[in-house]
Design a protein around this motif. Structure first.
Motif, PDB file in Angstrom:
ATOM      1  N   ALA A 115       0.849  -1.198   0.000  1.00 55.63           N
ATOM      2  CA  ALA A 115       0.000   0.000   0.000  1.00 55.63           C
ATOM      3  C   ALA A 115       0.881   1.243   0.000  1.00 55.63           C
ATOM      4  O   ALA A 115       1.864   1.327   0.737  1.00 55.63           O
ATOM      5  N   GLY A 116       0.563   2.175  -0.891  1.00 54.97           N
ATOM      6  CA  GLY A 116       1.325   3.411  -1.008  1.00 54.97           C
ATOM      7  C   GLY A 116       2.434   3.375  -2.038  1.00 54.97           C
ATOM      8  O   GLY A 116       2.966   4.406  -2.414  1.00 54.97           O
ATOM      9  N   HIS A 117       2.786   2.194  -2.510  1.00 50.39           N
ATOM     10  CA  HIS A 117       3.843   2.073  -3.533  1.00 50.39           C
ATOM     11  C   HIS A 117       3.287   2.475  -4.902  1.00 50.39           C
ATOM     12  O   HIS A 117       2.215   2.037  -5.293  1.00 50.39           O
ATOM     13  N   LEU A 118       4.025   3.297  -5.622  1.00 45.93           N
ATOM     14  CA  LEU A 118       3.647   3.705  -6.973  1.00 45.93           C
ATOM     15  C   LEU A 118       4.577   2.992  -7.957  1.00 45.93           C
ATOM     16  O   LEU A 118       5.772   3.299  -8.015  1.00 45.93           O
ATOM     17  N   PRO A 119       4.051   2.063  -8.735  1.00 43.45           N
ATOM     18  CA  PRO A 119       4.910   1.293  -9.638  1.00 43.45           C
ATOM     19  C   PRO A 119       5.481   2.152 -10.763  1.00 43.45           C
ATOM     20  O   PRO A 119       4.864   3.132 -11.183  1.00 43.45           O
ATOM     21  N   THR A 120       6.641   1.747 -11.236  1.00 45.15           N
ATOM     22  CA  THR A 120       7.316   2.448 -12.322  1.00 45.15           C
ATOM     23  C   THR A 120       7.066   1.724 -13.643  1.00 45.15           C
ATOM     24  O   THR A 120       6.623   0.570 -13.659  1.00 45.15           O
ATOM     25  N   VAL A 121       7.400   2.397 -14.739  1.00 42.20           N
ATOM     26  CA  VAL A 121       7.299   1.766 -16.055  1.00 42.20           C
ATOM     27  C   VAL A 121       8.225   0.559 -16.121  1.00 42.20           C
ATOM     28  O   VAL A 121       7.840  -0.498 -16.634  1.00 42.20           O
ATOM     29  N   ALA A 122       9.432   0.675 -15.587  1.00 40.90           N
ATOM     30  CA  ALA A 122      10.369  -0.454 -15.598  1.00 40.90           C
ATOM     31  C   ALA A 122       9.795  -1.640 -14.832  1.00 40.90           C
ATOM     32  O   ALA A 122       9.918  -2.793 -15.262  1.00 40.90           O
ATOM     33  N   GLU A 123       9.152  -1.383 -13.714  1.00 43.34           N
ATOM     34  CA  GLU A 123       8.514  -2.451 -12.945  1.00 43.34           C
ATOM     35  C   GLU A 123       7.397  -3.102 -13.764  1.00 43.34           C
ATOM     36  O   GLU A 123       7.282  -4.326 -13.811  1.00 43.34           O
ATOM     37  N   ALA A 124       6.594  -2.291 -14.424  1.00 39.50           N
ATOM     38  CA  ALA A 124       5.506  -2.811 -15.258  1.00 39.50           C
ATOM     39  C   ALA A 124       6.055  -3.658 -16.405  1.00 39.50           C
ATOM     40  O   ALA A 124       5.515  -4.732 -16.705  1.00 39.50           O
ATOM     41  N   GLU A 125       7.123  -3.182 -17.049  1.00 39.91           N
ATOM     42  CA  GLU A 125       7.738  -3.959 -18.128  1.00 39.91           C
ATOM     43  C   GLU A 125       8.225  -5.305 -17.595  1.00 39.91           C
ATOM     44  O   GLU A 125       8.024  -6.340 -18.232  1.00 39.91           O
ATOM     45  N   SER A 126       8.851  -5.303 -16.434  1.00 41.96           N
ATOM     46  CA  SER A 126       9.352  -6.527 -15.813  1.00 41.96           C
ATOM     47  C   SER A 126       8.217  -7.514 -15.545  1.00 41.96           C
ATOM     48  O   SER A 126       8.341  -8.714 -15.806  1.00 41.96           O
ATOM     49  N   ARG A 127       7.081  -7.016 -15.049  1.00 40.44           N
ATOM     50  CA  ARG A 127       5.943  -7.887 -14.753  1.00 40.44           C
ATOM     51  C   ARG A 127       5.358  -8.467 -16.047  1.00 40.44           C
ATOM     52  O   ARG A 127       5.012  -9.652 -16.105  1.00 40.44           O
ATOM     53  N   LEU A 128       5.252  -7.656 -17.080  1.00 45.04           N
ATOM     54  CA  LEU A 128       4.748  -8.160 -18.364  1.00 45.04           C
ATOM     55  C   LEU A 128       5.675  -9.236 -18.932  1.00 45.04           C
ATOM     56  O   LEU A 128       5.205 -10.278 -19.403  1.00 45.04           O
ATOM     57  N   LEU A 129       6.964  -8.989 -18.900  1.00 47.97           N
ATOM     58  CA  LEU A 129       7.921  -9.968 -19.426  1.00 47.97           C
ATOM     59  C   LEU A 129       7.861 -11.262 -18.628  1.00 47.97           C
ATOM     60  O   LEU A 129       7.945 -12.354 -19.190  1.00 47.97           O
ATOM     61  N   HIS A 130       7.719 -11.136 -17.318  1.00 46.09           N
ATOM     62  CA  HIS A 130       7.606 -12.328 -16.473  1.00 46.09           C
ATOM     63  C   HIS A 130       6.350 -13.125 -16.837  1.00 46.09           C
ATOM     64  O   HIS A 130       6.402 -14.353 -16.962  1.00 46.09           O
ATOM     65  N   LEU A 131       5.236 -12.436 -17.013  1.00 48.28           N
ATOM     66  CA  LEU A 131       3.992 -13.102 -17.389  1.00 48.28           C
ATOM     67  C   LEU A 131       4.137 -13.813 -18.739  1.00 48.28           C
ATOM     68  O   LEU A 131       3.699 -14.946 -18.916  1.00 48.28           O
ATOM     69  N   ARG A 132       4.779 -13.148 -19.684  1.00 54.44           N
ATOM     70  CA  ARG A 132       4.992 -13.756 -21.000  1.00 54.44           C
ATOM     71  C   ARG A 132       5.855 -15.005 -20.906  1.00 54.44           C
ATOM     72  O   ARG A 132       5.633 -15.989 -21.616  1.00 54.44           O
ATOM     73  N   ALA A 133       6.875 -14.964 -20.063  1.00 54.44           N
ATOM     74  CA  ALA A 133       7.820 -16.077 -19.965  1.00 54.44           C
ATOM     75  C   ALA A 133       7.294 -17.229 -19.117  1.00 54.44           C
ATOM     76  O   ALA A 133       7.610 -18.392 -19.394  1.00 54.44           O
ATOM     77  N   ASN A 134       6.477 -16.928 -18.107  1.00 58.24           N
ATOM     78  CA  ASN A 134       6.118 -17.942 -17.109  1.00 58.24           C
ATOM     79  C   ASN A 134       4.630 -18.195 -16.952  1.00 58.24           C
ATOM     80  O   ASN A 134       4.247 -19.072 -16.186  1.00 58.24           O
ATOM     81  N   GLY A 135       3.806 -17.420 -17.644  1.00 62.09           N
ATOM     82  CA  GLY A 135       2.373 -17.529 -17.398  1.00 62.09           C
ATOM     83  C   GLY A 135       2.027 -16.889 -16.057  1.00 62.09           C
ATOM     84  O   GLY A 135       2.897 -16.334 -15.381  1.00 62.09           O
ATOM     85  N   PRO A 136       0.763 -16.967 -15.654  1.00 55.83           N
ATOM     86  CA  PRO A 136       0.347 -16.334 -14.406  1.00 55.83           C
ATOM     87  C   PRO A 136       1.001 -16.965 -13.178  1.00 55.83           C
ATOM     88  O   PRO A 136       1.018 -18.188 -13.031  1.00 55.83           O
TER      89      PRO A 136
END
Length: 168
Positions: free
Chosen positions: A116-137
């Motif tokens: 709570a209170g954390h504001l995600p960055t674009v780099a963090e979002a890119e990392s999460r998308l790449l992780h999802l692509r590589a590993n699924g949910p």
């Protein structure tokens, strides 16, 4: 919500434009940005959204690609996000997305829990998308269809294959 909430839901979705943002083909989309963003900010469960000086995020680079645009937000939980997504003008925009955006094979949306209170960055979002692509949910990055509870939502380390870009 109260300050006792330990986690909030971050979501990113990126889209590959079919036309330049200033084109006639994208006029309806661009004209709807301010009203849709205002309705998001007024929605129950809304916490935050990424924006530049212009008030939206259309000029913020994602994956170094000029044809990609990003929407990065934080919500109380998946219920709050879904309640906003599938009502009003945002729902109308979703129905027209194929007019404005390319259909892309890889995951373009990811969700994850943040303290709570954390504001995600674009780099963090890119990392999460790449992780999802590589590993699924996984608890690190998931989808509305396959989600995970916030408890224990700690980051995990992973390797990302180099060929996971944003091709069409």
């Amino acid at each position: 919500m109260t300050s006792a909430v330990a986690y909030e839901l971050a979501q990113v979705n990126i889209s590959r434009l079919k036309f330049p943002l200033d084109s006639l083909e994208l006029k309806d989309f661009v004209d709807a940005l301010d009203p849709v963003n205002a309705s998001a900010e007024a929605a129950d469960g809304y916490v935050w959204r990424l924006q530049s000086q212009g008030g939206d995020a259309t000029d913020i680079k994602v994956f170094g690609d000029d044809w990609l645009i990003i929407n990065l937000t934080v919500w109380w939980d998946t219920n709050a996000l879904m309640a906003f997504m599938y009502q009003g003008q945002h729902r109308e925009m979703l129905a027209r997305r194929r007019e404005w955006f390319e259909k892309v094979a890889e995951a373009m949306t990811a969700l994850w829990w943040v303290p709570a209170g954390h504001l995600p960055t674009v780099a963090e979002a890119e990392s999460r998308l790449l992780h999802l692509r590589a590993n699924g949910p996984t608890p690190y990055a998931f989808t509305l269809r396959t989600s995970f509870p916030a408890q224990g939502a700690e980051p995990v380390s992973f390797a990302v294959p180099e060929d996971l870009g944003c091709g069409v």
